[in-house]
Design a protein around this motif. Structure first.
Motif, PDB file in Angstrom:
ATOM      1  N   PHE A 252      -5.361 -31.128  -8.917  1.00  0.00           N
ATOM      2  CA  PHE A 252      -4.593 -29.890  -9.042  1.00  0.00           C
ATOM      3  C   PHE A 252      -4.295 -29.564 -10.508  1.00  0.00           C
ATOM      4  CE2 PHE A 252      -3.141 -31.342  -4.728  1.00  0.00           C
ATOM      5  CZ  PHE A 252      -3.774 -30.318  -4.021  1.00  0.00           C
ATOM      6  N   LYS A 253      -4.341 -28.263 -10.819  1.00  0.00           N
ATOM      7  CA  LYS A 253      -4.053 -27.807 -12.176  1.00  0.00           C
ATOM      8  C   LYS A 253      -2.967 -26.734 -12.225  1.00  0.00           C
ATOM      9  CE  LYS A 253      -8.748 -28.697 -13.864  1.00  0.00           C
ATOM     10  NZ  LYS A 253      -9.965 -28.089 -14.482  1.00  0.00           N
ATOM     11  N   ALA A 254      -2.936 -25.858 -11.244  1.00  0.00           N
ATOM     12  CA  ALA A 254      -1.966 -24.748 -11.262  1.00  0.00           C
ATOM     13  C   ALA A 254      -1.569 -24.415  -9.832  1.00  0.00           C
ATOM     14  CB  ALA A 254      -2.555 -23.528 -11.956  1.00  0.00           C
ATOM     15  N   VAL A 255      -0.712 -25.241  -9.255  1.00  0.00           N
ATOM     16  CA  VAL A 255      -0.292 -25.060  -7.869  1.00  0.00           C
ATOM     17  C   VAL A 255       0.758 -23.960  -7.771  1.00  0.00           C
ATOM     18  CG1 VAL A 255       0.888 -26.145  -5.915  1.00  0.00           C
ATOM     19  CG2 VAL A 255      -0.807 -27.431  -7.226  1.00  0.00           C
ATOM     20  N   THR A 256       0.589 -23.068  -6.808  1.00  0.00           N
ATOM     21  CA  THR A 256       1.609 -22.053  -6.527  1.00  0.00           C
ATOM     22  C   THR A 256       1.906 -22.056  -5.033  1.00  0.00           C
ATOM     23  OG1 THR A 256      -0.054 -20.310  -6.248  1.00  0.00           O
ATOM     24  CG2 THR A 256       0.943 -20.555  -8.440  1.00  0.00           C
ATOM     25  N   ILE A 257       3.152 -21.765  -4.699  1.00  0.00           N
ATOM     26  CA  ILE A 257       3.596 -21.743  -3.310  1.00  0.00           C
ATOM     27  C   ILE A 257       4.017 -20.326  -2.950  1.00  0.00           C
ATOM     28  CG2 ILE A 257       5.302 -22.641  -1.674  1.00  0.00           C
ATOM     29  CD1 ILE A 257       5.482 -25.114  -3.587  1.00  0.00           C
ATOM     30  N   SER A 258       3.588 -19.841  -1.784  1.00  0.00           N
ATOM     31  CA  SER A 258       3.958 -18.508  -1.299  1.00  0.00           C
ATOM     32  C   SER A 258       4.507 -18.630   0.110  1.00  0.00           C
ATOM     33  CB  SER A 258       2.746 -17.573  -1.297  1.00  0.00           C
ATOM     34  OG  SER A 258       2.164 -17.481  -2.575  1.00  0.00           O
ATOM     35  N   ILE A 259       5.534 -17.834   0.389  1.00  0.00           N
ATOM     36  CA  ILE A 259       6.200 -17.872   1.687  1.00  0.00           C
ATOM     37  C   ILE A 259       5.869 -16.617   2.493  1.00  0.00           C
ATOM     38  CG2 ILE A 259       8.408 -18.048   2.877  1.00  0.00           C
ATOM     39  CD1 ILE A 259       7.764 -20.513   1.195  1.00  0.00           C
ATOM     40  N   LEU A 260       5.415 -16.799   3.730  1.00  0.00           N
ATOM     41  CA  LEU A 260       5.244 -15.701   4.668  1.00  0.00           C
ATOM     42  C   LEU A 260       5.592 -16.245   6.057  1.00  0.00           C
ATOM     43  CD1 LEU A 260       4.350 -12.735   5.056  1.00  0.00           C
ATOM     44  CD2 LEU A 260       2.083 -13.607   5.624  1.00  0.00           C
ATOM     45  N   PRO A 261       6.860 -16.089   6.473  1.00  0.00           N
ATOM     46  CA  PRO A 261       7.350 -16.725   7.703  1.00  0.00           C
ATOM     47  C   PRO A 261       6.440 -16.438   8.903  1.00  0.00           C
ATOM     48  CG  PRO A 261       9.113 -15.598   6.569  1.00  0.00           C
ATOM     49  CD  PRO A 261       7.847 -15.211   5.871  1.00  0.00           C
ATOM     50  N   ALA A 267      -1.439 -23.112  -2.947  1.00  0.00           N
ATOM     51  CA  ALA A 267      -2.737 -22.699  -3.466  1.00  0.00           C
ATOM     52  C   ALA A 267      -2.953 -23.194  -4.890  1.00  0.00           C
ATOM     53  CB  ALA A 267      -2.847 -21.175  -3.436  1.00  0.00           C
ATOM     54  N   ASP A 268      -4.199 -23.478  -5.201  1.00  0.00           N
ATOM     55  CA  ASP A 268      -4.616 -23.757  -6.575  1.00  0.00           C
ATOM     56  C   ASP A 268      -5.994 -23.147  -6.753  1.00  0.00           C
ATOM     57  OD1 ASP A 268      -5.470 -24.737  -9.043  1.00  0.00           O
ATOM     58  OD2 ASP A 268      -4.368 -26.606  -8.811  1.00  0.00           O
ATOM     59  N   GLY A 269      -6.060 -22.053  -7.477  1.00  0.00           N
ATOM     60  CA  GLY A 269      -7.303 -21.325  -7.629  1.00  0.00           C
ATOM     61  C   GLY A 269      -8.304 -21.980  -8.536  1.00  0.00           C
ATOM     62  N   ASN A 270      -7.883 -23.021  -9.274  1.00  0.00           N
ATOM     63  CA  ASN A 270      -8.799 -23.722 -10.164  1.00  0.00           C
ATOM     64  C   ASN A 270      -9.625 -24.770  -9.420  1.00  0.00           C
ATOM     65  OD1 ASN A 270      -8.031 -22.652 -12.925  1.00  0.00           O
ATOM     66  ND2 ASN A 270      -6.048 -23.329 -12.195  1.00  0.00           N
ATOM     67  N   VAL A 271      -9.147 -25.200  -8.228  1.00  0.00           N
ATOM     68  CA  VAL A 271      -9.863 -26.262  -7.506  1.00  0.00           C
ATOM     69  C   VAL A 271     -11.154 -25.757  -6.874  1.00  0.00           C
ATOM     70  CG1 VAL A 271      -9.678 -27.928  -5.626  1.00  0.00           C
ATOM     71  CG2 VAL A 271      -7.759 -27.625  -7.222  1.00  0.00           C
ATOM     72  N   PRO A 272     -11.215 -24.695  -6.086  1.00  0.00           N
ATOM     73  CA  PRO A 272     -10.089 -23.945  -5.512  1.00  0.00           C
ATOM     74  C   PRO A 272      -9.775 -24.479  -4.103  1.00  0.00           C
ATOM     75  CG  PRO A 272     -12.112 -22.733  -5.146  1.00  0.00           C
ATOM     76  CD  PRO A 272     -12.514 -24.027  -5.816  1.00  0.00           C
ATOM     77  N   CYS A 273      -8.496 -24.375  -3.721  1.00  0.00           N
ATOM     78  CA  CYS A 273      -8.107 -24.818  -2.393  1.00  0.00           C
ATOM     79  C   CYS A 273      -6.865 -24.066  -1.938  1.00  0.00           C
ATOM     80  CB  CYS A 273      -7.851 -26.321  -2.366  1.00  0.00           C
ATOM     81  SG  CYS A 273      -6.467 -26.831  -3.394  1.00  0.00           S
ATOM     82  N   LEU A 274      -6.680 -24.077  -0.623  1.00  0.00           N
ATOM     83  CA  LEU A 274      -5.552 -23.372  -0.030  1.00  0.00           C
ATOM     84  C   LEU A 274      -5.066 -24.165   1.181  1.00  0.00           C
ATOM     85  CD1 LEU A 274      -3.887 -20.678   0.015  1.00  0.00           C
ATOM     86  CD2 LEU A 274      -5.655 -19.769   1.543  1.00  0.00           C
ATOM     87  N   PHE A 275      -3.764 -24.453   1.197  1.00  0.00           N
ATOM     88  CA  PHE A 275      -3.142 -25.163   2.314  1.00  0.00           C
ATOM     89  C   PHE A 275      -2.183 -24.212   3.026  1.00  0.00           C
ATOM     90  CE2 PHE A 275      -4.423 -28.387  -0.643  1.00  0.00           C
ATOM     91  CZ  PHE A 275      -4.721 -29.525   0.103  1.00  0.00           C
ATOM     92  N   ARG A 276      -1.993 -24.456   4.327  1.00  0.00           N
ATOM     93  CA  ARG A 276      -1.017 -23.685   5.079  1.00  0.00           C
ATOM     94  C   ARG A 276      -0.169 -24.628   5.929  1.00  0.00           C
ATOM     95  NH1 ARG A 276      -2.598 -19.562   9.874  1.00  0.00           N
ATOM     96  NH2 ARG A 276      -2.675 -21.561  10.989  1.00  0.00           N
ATOM     97  N   GLY A 277       1.147 -24.351   5.955  1.00  0.00           N
ATOM     98  CA  GLY A 277       2.044 -25.166   6.755  1.00  0.00           C
ATOM     99  C   GLY A 277       3.161 -24.328   7.329  1.00  0.00           C
ATOM    100  N   GLU A 278       4.013 -24.949   8.121  1.00  0.00           N
ATOM    101  CA  GLU A 278       5.131 -24.250   8.734  1.00  0.00           C
ATOM    102  C   GLU A 278       6.431 -24.593   8.034  1.00  0.00           C
ATOM    103  OE1 GLU A 278       5.358 -24.650  12.928  1.00  0.00           O
ATOM    104  OE2 GLU A 278       3.266 -24.056  13.269  1.00  0.00           O
TER     105      GLU A 278
END
Length: 506
Positions: A252-261, A267-278
């Motif tokens: 990971f280089k630039a992790v950002t977290i976004s909330i959408l209930p 997310a880290d666009g440099n990897v790139p990868c995207l995780f989703r959780g509750e």
């Protein structure tokens, strides 16, 4: 008979004296405090667009009318002019009180010592005095004079009233159109539109807004990428959570977290990868990997996200979307961002999504534009902010030995940070507008509000500095604005005058 004439003449002289005193005093008050008078006119909901001209015209007219009244040969013309001007002032106040989106500060002179309703009555009294003076003068005119005829006198009064009201109404309509759609960088600051209600010292300036939902505010931390802080809506109760990922093997280089209930995204666009959780357990699983690199990303719903990446053929910024289902579908629209210089720095900006409007909003950093598209990446329109900088003021150098582009001079930032909530776009602009108090500029940051339904400017308000620190990020949820300022987070509550602009749909 002679006594009646003497009484009438005495009354006329008193009326003329009162008008001379009123207009000379009002004009000199405005001219002696001219900058403040012009600033106050700039905040008028009726005259903002014409503040620069009116600031000179009004005191000039007042002095000219006072001179006309002094000289007896010009007195009738002077009283008619005074009558018309007072009708204009009265119409202005009536519209302010009954049709304006907000009631501004006073405009100097005697008005500054009175409330609006008191001044409305004051103006009405002086209108009656001018009418009485005109009637006395007309009654003393030779019968061959046109003005001595009742029909002509009534027509003159009617014409003056209609003309005066018409002038103010036309200026109001034109000013509103200019302010909302063709603004020349004049801001409006309705009173108490946003009032600070709480402040918390976070101790570190590495926090950023991850989102807000269900009465909670979520903060991510750049130095602790999986660390989440939640605060209630008025910043009283604080909780700390740690996100768990099902895979931690990525560099990971630039992790950002976004909330959408009820979900959150890592997310880290440099990897790139995207995780989703509750949100219920703060555990996330890998959602997307190695499909699209990105530098900005924001969720649109539970399985689709909008992002900004770089085009493969020229490395210029591009807007796209990721849809995750049985397969991952990446869609791009190379035409949403308009290149001016290099396609990278000149198109730098902030990416948002309005859940209610189903609109992607991209706000440029270095020019007075924002792009609005639907969730299929179709352009809806390009909006303009009230700043007048329509081309990015940047200098870019190409380092051939490194195959890199770099800024070779400090850029002019037009839109420093922004956020979208429902149909409103909030932008912190570091630029100084016309007719704004200079002393406030060193004490506060300005947030401008736009209506995405019609791309119109709504109003502005101040968010005050904490020490030497200004806004670095903002978030809006329901009737609150939150701002990160240095190590602090502050909460401002909106008044009904701004709250009533909210609409959840186009």
């Amino acid at each position: 008979m002679k006594l009646n004439i003497k009484i009438k003449n005495a009354i006329l002289e008193i009326i003329c004296l009162l008008y001379v005193i009123l207009f000379v005093y009002a004009a000199l008050s405005k001219l002696l405090d001219f900058e403040n008078f012009r600033v106050q006119l700039g905040q008028s909901p009726l005259l903002s667009a014409f503040a620069g001209s009116i600031a000179w015209i009004v005191p000039t007219l007042e002095l000219l009318i006072a001179v006309l009244i002094i000289f007896k040969k010009c007195r009738l013309s002077g009283l008619f002019a005074a009558f018309s001007l007072m009708v204009m002032f009265t119409t202005y106040i009536y519209i302010i009180l009954n049709y304006s989106s907000f009631v501004p500060c006073s405009c100097g002179g005697i008005l500054e010592k009175m409330g609006w309703k008191e001044h409305l009555f004051f103006n009405f009294v002086f209108i009656m005095l001018a009418a009485a003076g005109i009637l006395i003068l007309a009654g003393g005119m030779p019968k061959v004079s046109l003005i001595s005829k009742p029909a002509v006198l009534v027509s003159s009064f009617s014409g003056s009233v209609l003309f005066s009201i018409g002038i103010v109404v036309v200026m109001f309509i034109l000013s509103e159109d200019i302010m909302h759609h063709r603004n020349s960088f004049i801001r409006r600051f309705p009173h108490h539109q946003a009032v600070k209600i709480s402040e918390v010292d976070l101790r570190y300036n590495s926090y950023y807004f991850a989102g807000a939902a269900n009465g909670n505010l979520y903060l991510g931390n750049t130095t602790a990428p999986l660390h989440i802080v939640t605060l209630d809506s008025i910043l009283k109760n604080k909780k700390i959570f740690q996100i768990e990922l099902d895979k931690n093997s990525f560099g990971f280089k630039a992790v950002t977290i976004s909330i959408l209930p009820p979900y959150f995204f890592v997310a880290d666009g440099n990897v790139p990868c995207l995780f989703r959780g509750e949100l219920s357990n703060w555990k996330a699983s890998l959602f997307m990997h190695d499909k699209a690199y990105f530098s900005r990303i924001t969720p649109m719903d539970s399985s689709r996200l909008a992002f900004r990446g770089q085009a493969v053929n020229n490395n210029e910024n591009i807007i796209g979307s990721i849809a995750v289902g049985k397969t991952v579908n990446v869609k791009l629209n190379p035409d949403l961002l308009q290149k001016q210089i290099d396609g990278v720095f000149d198109t730098d900006g902030m990416l948002h999504y309005s859940l209610g409007l189903k609109r992607i909003v991209y706000v440029y950093l270095y020019r007075n534009e924002f792009v609005v598209a639907n969730d299929s990446l179709d352009l809806k329109y390009i909006g303009k902010t009230i700043d007048t900088t329509n081309k990015a003021q940047i200098k870019v150098s190409y380092l051939s030995d490194r195959n890199q582009k770099k800024m070779s001079a400090p850029p002019l930032i037009v839109n420093k940070t922004s956020i979208v909530y429902k149909n409103l776009l909030f932008i912190h602009s570091p630029a100084h507008g016309l007719y704004e108090p200079k002393d406030l500029w060193s004490q506060a940051s300005t947030v401008d509000v736009y209506n995405l339904n019609d791309a119109s400017y709504v109003s502005s308000f101040y968010v005050y500095n904490i020490g030497d620190d200004k806004i670095r990020s903002i978030l809006v949820h329901e009737n609150y604005l939150y701002a990160l300022i240095g190590n602090h987070i502050v909460c401002y509550e909106f008044s009904n005058s701004l709250w009533e602009h909210y609409k959840s749909e186009l």
